[in-house]
Design an enzyme around this catalytic site. Structure first.
Site, short mmCIF file in Angstrom:
data_model
loop_
_atom_site.label_atom_id
_atom_site.label_comp_id
_atom_site.label_asym_id
_atom_site.label_seq_id
_atom_site.Cartn_x
_atom_site.Cartn_y
_atom_site.Cartn_z
N ASP A 412 13.99 3.60 -4.67
CA ASP A 412 13.23 3.34 -3.45
C ASP A 412 14.18 2.83 -2.36
O ASP A 412 15.34 2.51 -2.63
CB ASP A 412 12.15 2.28 -3.78
CG ASP A 412 11.16 2.10 -2.64
OD1 ASP A 412 11.02 3.02 -1.81
OD2 ASP A 412 10.55 1.02 -2.57
N GLU A 415 16.70 5.34 2.18
CA GLU A 415 16.92 6.16 3.41
C GLU A 415 18.28 5.88 4.04
O GLU A 415 18.82 6.81 4.62
CB GLU A 415 15.80 5.89 4.41
CG GLU A 415 14.45 6.37 3.95
CD GLU A 415 13.86 5.55 2.80
OE1 GLU A 415 14.15 4.33 2.74
OE2 GLU A 415 13.15 6.13 1.96
N ASP A 503 4.87 5.45 1.64
CA ASP A 503 3.77 4.50 1.83
C ASP A 503 2.66 5.08 2.70
O ASP A 503 2.59 4.83 3.91
CB ASP A 503 4.30 3.19 2.43
CG ASP A 503 5.31 2.54 1.50
OD1 ASP A 503 5.33 2.90 0.31
OD2 ASP A 503 6.07 1.68 1.97
#
Ligand code: GLC
Length: 827
Positions: A412, A415, A503
């Site tokens: 997670d 990015e 999300d």
């Protein structure tokens, strides 16, 4: 990315074939692997090379000045680019004609202004490029000609509809939580052009290779062009001819890589929450899952399992004995997947951070200082995964975690995501985004000795993170086939990880959007993808959860997940009625597992995604191309999910051919629109006539023995050939051919009978004698049923048959010797 700073449109000044050329910023000589077969073009103030590969893929690379950046293939583990030797002639009307004998396409080049056309064998234009502009700073721009009726699919992970015409899309990986529109977590600068068939060229695809930000104006500012821009590295554009979408995606994925077959358990239902925060909660969860008979294979542990959010640690109080926990869950048929973020807490007393510093593993600022960003553990240093020694170091950190019995990893925040600052307002913590990364540097993935700006390689960060993690899973995992889930990625990430769409929120609109979003992600090379079932943020209602789990159970990746503070989203949190709906939906997934597994095998072999838009299977049907709220699960199942609050009926489209309602067996013949009843308990699902769908009876988890291990659901109305491939579901032995193959052949009317031929089982993978049931749908009670030419009688015990509600059920013992089943008269 403003376009006014671009140089004027390029013009062609000269050309040569093959040979070496100068490259790299310092003017050092670099050998370009593709040079032998490429045409070098001298442009006004710029240079370009054009190559055509044997499969028809055309690649144009161009940069301002006289040097091209190195080929990015080595940076991201792609196979070598091997264009064929071109033959070039000067055209009477000016410009060049380029053919590479053997390739299914040729290229025409206009000199001034520079323009390029890819032509198929019938000389229809597959793609037309113009307005090439190259900026001395490294930015590039080019336009693709757009015609009426064309649709544009792909572009990776994007919100909105399936066809992106009229949109402007950015590629720059970032935390896309909440209502963020574009860009999101994943950048896949690839799209497919789908054309009305029967006229002109077939479909094609384009990949604008760029690890930095890029932008696509999809016929929005000008309705006759898609304007594409990169910010750094010049232009590197690949064109993949069709003629069908399946050909385009096959070629694209053969270039960027395909998704390896997942372990069977990863195809089960995953249950997650931010967070199951201690061992007791996890045990309670497991007990509920099993006592309520909710089919589930995996439990995810979110960030709270760690000690102060330090990656590769366990909180010593809340998870005192993780090895015992994973063992206990495993005995109940549940695997554990743990979240692992890339950020390493800056803490001199923390071994992973110290070791990272010793290995010089972290990204730096331009002035040489270590870069850190605010994320869950406070300040965190970011490994520079572009260097192979850093990837090995990172992989090594997983050893203990995997030895604890963790089966898979969830990457997670890669990015990478963080926030500029924390701001405390009373009891609330506000996280101020975005962090400034303008002075962050990393190694050049193509040449680790060089340092480049983080921004110019940012979109690769998540993919490289996954590459390192996958190496860990391959070396230390107790499981043989890795399971890795990632939030961020770039073209080709599917080689390492499955993706979920980050999300989302518990809103009807987000449920609806997940359909085109996952279809576009699928067409962008990522078959193993899903959205958080129930929505991540917010409070899911019982009705929304019911509708979400119905379709979510058929997402290629099926995980229920929810945020801290929101309503709990375990399938039993919404009352008995919704719990039953969830159980039923997940049981359907378990029934379809043999079919689903076959689709994942196909994805590895050909790149064909598990979820397909209708036009994938029905390219000649113009109506199919416009359907954005339905999908095909493989070739044989059509799903029309209900995504509107209060809706109890659903209008849908059936493409040409016979279809059978999964719910009641009713037969319809498309093309037609149809309105069906869709009470809360029902997901409109249709099987295609002429198909044989391998299923089995539902189980609580994939390791459980099914009462009926193989059930072939047969839908008359066409002829088909297929193959059932079975293996151990766990190890990589299938790659060495340790599988069992059974050919399936359906004849609609062989001498007035419907005939299903089940071939002799081939291959070394052993299967014990088992019960096989064949269900033939849409059938009136037949006069006779034959097994290998001999009539069988109506009875329960095998061999025998029964008739229930329009379905003939034939039962036999399967010893792998093959069988032919016939129904007379044919339905
Ligand atoms: C990110 C993830 C989310 C996770 C949370 C806490 O927001 O997208 O899935 O629950 O971080 O780790």
């Amino acid at each position: 990315m403003a376009s006014d700073r671009y140089a004027p449109r390029a013009a062609l000044c000269g050309w040569t074939i093959g040979g070496r050329h100068e490259g790299g910023p310092q003017g050092e000589r670099r050998e370009e692997p593709g040079d032998e077969g490429e045409l070098r073009l001298e442009l006004s103030g710029a240079v370009a090379v054009l190559g055509i590969a044997g499969d028809g893929t055309v690649r144009l690379r161009a940069a301002s000045g006289s040097a091209l950046p190195a080929l990015p293939e080595t940076a991201v583990e792609r196979g070598p680019w091997r264009p064929l030797a071109p033959r070039v002639h000067e055209r009477k009307q000016g410009g060049l004609g380029v053919v590479s004998p053997g390739a299914p396409v040729s290229v025409e080049i206009d000199a001034n202004p520079f323009a390029l056309r890819v032509l198929d064998r019938t000389r229809h234009a597959v793609a037309e490029l113009r307005d090439l502009r190259l900026d001395p700073e490294g930015a590039a721009q080019v336009a693709l000609r757009v015609r009426a009726g064309e649709r544009f699919f792909g572009f990776g992970e994007k919100r909105g509809g399936l066809d992106k015409r009229g949109e402007r899309l950015r590629m720059r990986n970032r935390d896309g939580g909440g209502e963020a529109a574009d860009p999101l977590y994943v950048s896949i600068p690839f799209f497919a052009v789908h054309r009305p068939h029967g006229e002109g060229a077939g479909d094609c695809g384009l990949l604008l290779e760029s690890f930095g930000p890029s932008e696509f104006d999809v016929a929005s500012r000008r309705d006759d062009a898609i304007a594409m821009q990169t910010a750094t590295g010049g232009l590197d554009l690949m064109i993949f001819p069709g003629p069908l979408l399946r050909d385009v995606v096959e070629r694209f994925t053969s270039r960027v890589g395909r998704s390896p077959l997942p372990p069977l358990w990863a195809l089960g239902h995953h249950q997650s929450r931010y967070s199951y925060a201690n061992e007791r909660q996890v045990r309670e969860l497991a007990a509920e899952i099993r006592s309520r008979r909710i089919p589930t294979d995996v439990v995810h542990l979110d960030i709270d399992y760690m000690d102060g959010f330090r990656v590769f640690t366990w909180d010593p109080k809340r998870f005192a004995d993780p090895a015992a926990l994973t063992k206990e869950l495993r005995e109940q048929g549940l695997r554990v997947v743990t979240i692992v973020d890339p950020g390493v807490k800056v803490d001199p007393d923390y071994a992973v951070y110290r070791s990272g510093r010793e290995h010089d593993a972290f990204c730096r600022r331009r002035d040489g200082g270590e870069y850190s960003l605010r994320v869950w553990p406070g300040n965190a240093a970011l490994p520079d995964f572009n260097r192979s020694e850093v990837r090995s170091w990172w992989a090594e950190q997983h050893r203990a975690l995997l030895e604890t019995g963790v089966s898979g990893v969830w990457n997670d925040m890669n990015e990478p995501a963080g926030w500029g600052a924390d701001l405390r307002l009373g009891r609330t913590m506000l996280r101020l985004r975005e962090q400034d990364v303008s002075d962050v540097v990393q190694s050049d993935p193509s040449d680790p000795e060089r340092v480049v700006s983080h921004e110019s390689v940012r979109n690769l960060y998540g993919l490289q993170h996954c590459r390192a993690t996958r190496a860990a899973l391959e070396s230390f995992g107790r499981e043989h086939r890795p399971f890795l889930l990632s939030r961020s990625g770039y073209a080709g990430v599917q080689r390492y990880a499955a993706l979920w769409t980050g999300d989302n929120s518990s809103r009807w609109s987000h449920l609806g959007e997940s359909i085109p979003m996952l279809l576009n992600l699928s067409l962008s090379g990522v078959p193993f993808c899903g959205a958080d079932i129930g929505g991540y943020f917010g409070h899911c209602t019982p009705e929304l959860y019911a509708r979400w789990i119905q379709i979510g159970a058929l997402y290629p990746f099926a995980r229920t997940h929810s945020a801290r503070g929101g309503r709990r989203q375990e399938p039993w949190r919404f009352g008995a009625r919704v719990e039953a709906i969830a159980r039923h939906a997940l049981q359907l997934r378990m029934r379809l597992l043999p079919y689903l597994y076959g689709l994942f095998r196909e994805a590895e072999e050909t790149g064909a995604p598990v979820w397909r838009p209708l036009c994938w299977e029905f390219p000649d049907d113009p109506e199919a191309a416009s359907v954005e709220d339905q999908l095909l699960l493989g070739p044989s199942l059509l799903v029309a999910p209900v995504v509107e609050r209060g809706a109890r009926r659903r209008d849908l489209y059936l493409p040409p051919g016979p279809w059978f309602s999964w719910h009641d067996g009713a037969r319809y013949v498309g093309p037609r629109r149809l309105e069906v009843d869709a009470p809360l308990e029902r997901l409109p699902l249709f099987a295609r006539g002429g198909s044989v769908i391998p299923t089995r009876s539902p189980v609580a988890h994939v390791g459980e023995t099914a009462a009926e291990p193989l059930v072939l659901e047969v839908f008359p109305g066409g002829e088909s050939r297929g193959e059932l491939v079975e293996d151990d579901g766990e190890t990589s032995a299938y790659r060495g051919g340790v599988v069992a193959r059974t050919a399936l052949r359906l004849w609609d009317r062989a001498g007035g009978r419907l005939r299903l031929e089940i071939g002799r089982r081939e291959g070394p993978y052993r299967i014990e004698e088992r019960l096989l049931r064949v269900g033939i749908h849409g059938c009136a009670p037949p006069d006779s049923v034959f097994l290998d030419g001999t009539p069988v009688s109506r009875n329960e015990a095998p061999p025998g048959y029964g008739v229930e509600e329009g379905c003939v059920q034939v039962r036999l013992l399967d010893r792998g010797e093959g069988a032919a089943i016939e129904i007379e008269p044919a339905p």
